[in-house]
Design an enzyme around this catalytic site. Structure first.
Site, short mmCIF file in Angstrom:
data_model
loop_
_atom_site.label_atom_id
_atom_site.label_comp_id
_atom_site.label_asym_id
_atom_site.label_seq_id
_atom_site.Cartn_x
_atom_site.Cartn_y
_atom_site.Cartn_z
N GLY A 72 2.38 -5.84 7.03
CA GLY A 72 1.28 -6.45 6.29
C GLY A 72 0.10 -6.72 7.20
N SER A 73 -0.69 -7.69 6.83
CA SER A 73 -1.92 -7.99 7.56
C SER A 73 -1.64 -8.90 8.76
CB SER A 73 -2.91 -8.70 6.64
OG SER A 73 -2.44 -9.99 6.30
N GLU A 91 4.59 -5.17 11.78
CA GLU A 91 3.82 -3.95 11.61
C GLU A 91 2.52 -4.34 10.91
OE1 GLU A 91 4.51 -1.12 12.91
OE2 GLU A 91 6.55 -1.54 13.59
N ASN A 131 0.80 -1.23 0.00
CA ASN A 131 0.00 0.00 0.00
C ASN A 131 0.84 1.28 0.00
OD1 ASN A 131 0.64 -0.91 2.67
ND2 ASN A 131 -0.80 0.58 3.50
#
Length: 453
Positions: A187-188, A209, A114
């Site tokens: 990431g997720s 993170e 992103n």
């Protein structure tokens, strides 16, 4: 190139101790900054091809932050890397106490799609500043960016020091098998669990993170014009694809109507049209379809238009949302903004507390008691009072999550510490030592032991 060859060569190079030299680190950071500046146009072109992110937003939210991170270390690296003298306990006298900052070694950084420059290069900058070697795995979703980063880094730095690995899930899975000295993942939470599990097999320390549903709260004392302006910017920047974006809006019932009217006016003024320079497309069809599935058309009060060919999704406001709606059951990560009205401030704080700990939280208020309640009762990674997102821009604040939203932090000195081992050392004199710690033990020695310890 074979990953094992890269890993072993980086291990060997690290053991040559060249990366521990502060001048070597500084030269690398200067070279990296020059390389990025020389190729800035290519960086803009690549990110626009991948998901139509404009030049201004790319500089503001990506390259600018990377440059600032490099400049921070160029200015402060001597001080950060110098051994630190600390107080020495009475029981250790006569002597001195020191903390040495050792680089961890061979590190792996797995970036996110992103903000593909910022979230890949900023942790790499910290790793370099701390004296490590680094293998970088950018996200494969922005494919043009992945190829460009590989070209720039691999053609300008030796692979036994810095190396960008291209590929997708199979390549990432292969890299996670190696016993790195540190893994840094952005990431997720779902993928973070996979990374954490793989790292645990080799006892590799990990910084994660991640993300989560970050609340934005607007109380009746807030400046509604300011709140609306900053919420619109923070929510719809990067097409809503920001890990710390306000995920949902909690607004006091008495001011909801007025706030939503101002938000609509701000959206109309800015005009987030298909192809606008300041508005990013959704990264791929899978995420586009997921976001469309979260929209309840009966609750849409603004927006909702979309174009599957360009992956455009208009900023969309949903009102009369409940905690049971689908849009409230997962991190949105897109330009859909659900609104929940509240009457009791304490109740909505408890609702946040009962959920997963968010990466960020935002409160718009002029009431000190409301501010103190949020800060003292609610656990979250970081956030702002009367603003959104801006806490991420400071080199003097740690950035990271807690619980489901992450482990560890970075930025500035905190990034340096994340990629360093703090080595404790006591340096004793050869004279003046009391003999109470040595056998034979007596009641008198016990008396002095209790006094000294």
């Amino acid at each position: 190139m074979d990953f094992n060859t890269i890993f072993q060569s980086q291990k060997q190079f690290f053991n040559s101790h060249q990366t521990k030299n502060v001048d070597f680190r500084r030269e690398t950071l200067l070279k990296l900054k020059d390389l990025l500046k020389i190729n800035e146009e290519r960086l803009y072109e690549a990110i626009y091809k991948d998901f139509r992110k404009g030049r201004f937003d790319t500089f503001l939210t990506e390259l600018n932050l990377v440059y600032n991170e490099i400049d921070f270390f160029l200015k402060n690296l001597d001080k950060l890397s110098k051994p630190k003298n600390v107080k020495t306990a009475l029981s250790l006298q006569p002597g001195n106490s020191h903390i040495y900052y050792d680089p961890l070694g061979v590190t792996l950084i797995i970036g996110a799609w992103n903000y593909p420059y910022q979230l890949t290069l900023s942790p790499m900058v910290s790793a370099i500043a701390a004296g490590n070697t680094c293998t970088i795995k950018p996200s494969e979703l922005p494919e043009n960016i992945m190829h460009l980063l590989a070209e720039l880094i691999n053609n300008n730095f030796p692979s036994n020091y810095l190396y960008v690995a291209e590929g997708g899930i199979p390549e990432t899975t292969e890299l996670l098998k190696f016993r790195f000295d540190k893994i840094f993942f952005t990431g997720s939470p779902k993928v973070g669990q996979i990374v954490y599990e793989a790292a645990a097999k080799n006892l590799v320390p990990v910084t994660l993170e991640l993300g989560g549903k970050s609340p934005a709260i607007v109380t009746e004392t807030a400046d509604l014009e300011v709140a609306a302006k900053r919420l619109v910017w923070g929510k719809f920047l990067n097409g809503g694809q920001t890990c710390i974006a306000p995920d949902y809006l909690l607004v006091q019932e008495s001011v909801k109507g007025k706030l939503l009217q101002i938000i609509k006016e701000k959206l109309n003024e800015i005009s987030y049209s298909d192809g606008a320079e300041h508005y990013t497309s959704i990264i791929n069809k899978r995420n586009f379809d997921r976001l469309i599935g979260l929209i309840d058309e009966s609750k849409v009060i603004y927006g909702g238009k979309s174009n599957p060919e360009t992956l455009y999704l208009e900023p969309t406001i949903m009102d009369h949302v409940t905690w049971e709606d689908n849009v409230m059951k997962e991190e949105i990560f897109g330009p859909v903004f659900p609104v929940i009205a509240y009457k009791d401030y304490d109740e909505i704080l408890q609702q946040i507390i009962d959920g997963e700990k968010p990466l960020a939280a935002y409160l718009f208020t002029k009431n000190e008691e409301e501010k103190e309640k949020l800060l003292s009762l609610v656990s979250f990674g970081g956030g702002c009072i009367n603003d959104t997102l801006m806490h991420i821009t400071s080199d003097y604040l740690p950035f990271g999550g807690i619980g489901n939203s992450g482990i560890g932090n970075y930025h500035g000195e905190f990034g340096f510490l994340t990629f360093s081992h703090q080595k404790s050392v006591i340096e004793k004199t050869n004279w003046g030592e009391p003999n109470w710690k040595y056998p034979p033990y007596t009641d008198k020695k016990m008396h002095w032991l209790k006094k000294v310890m």
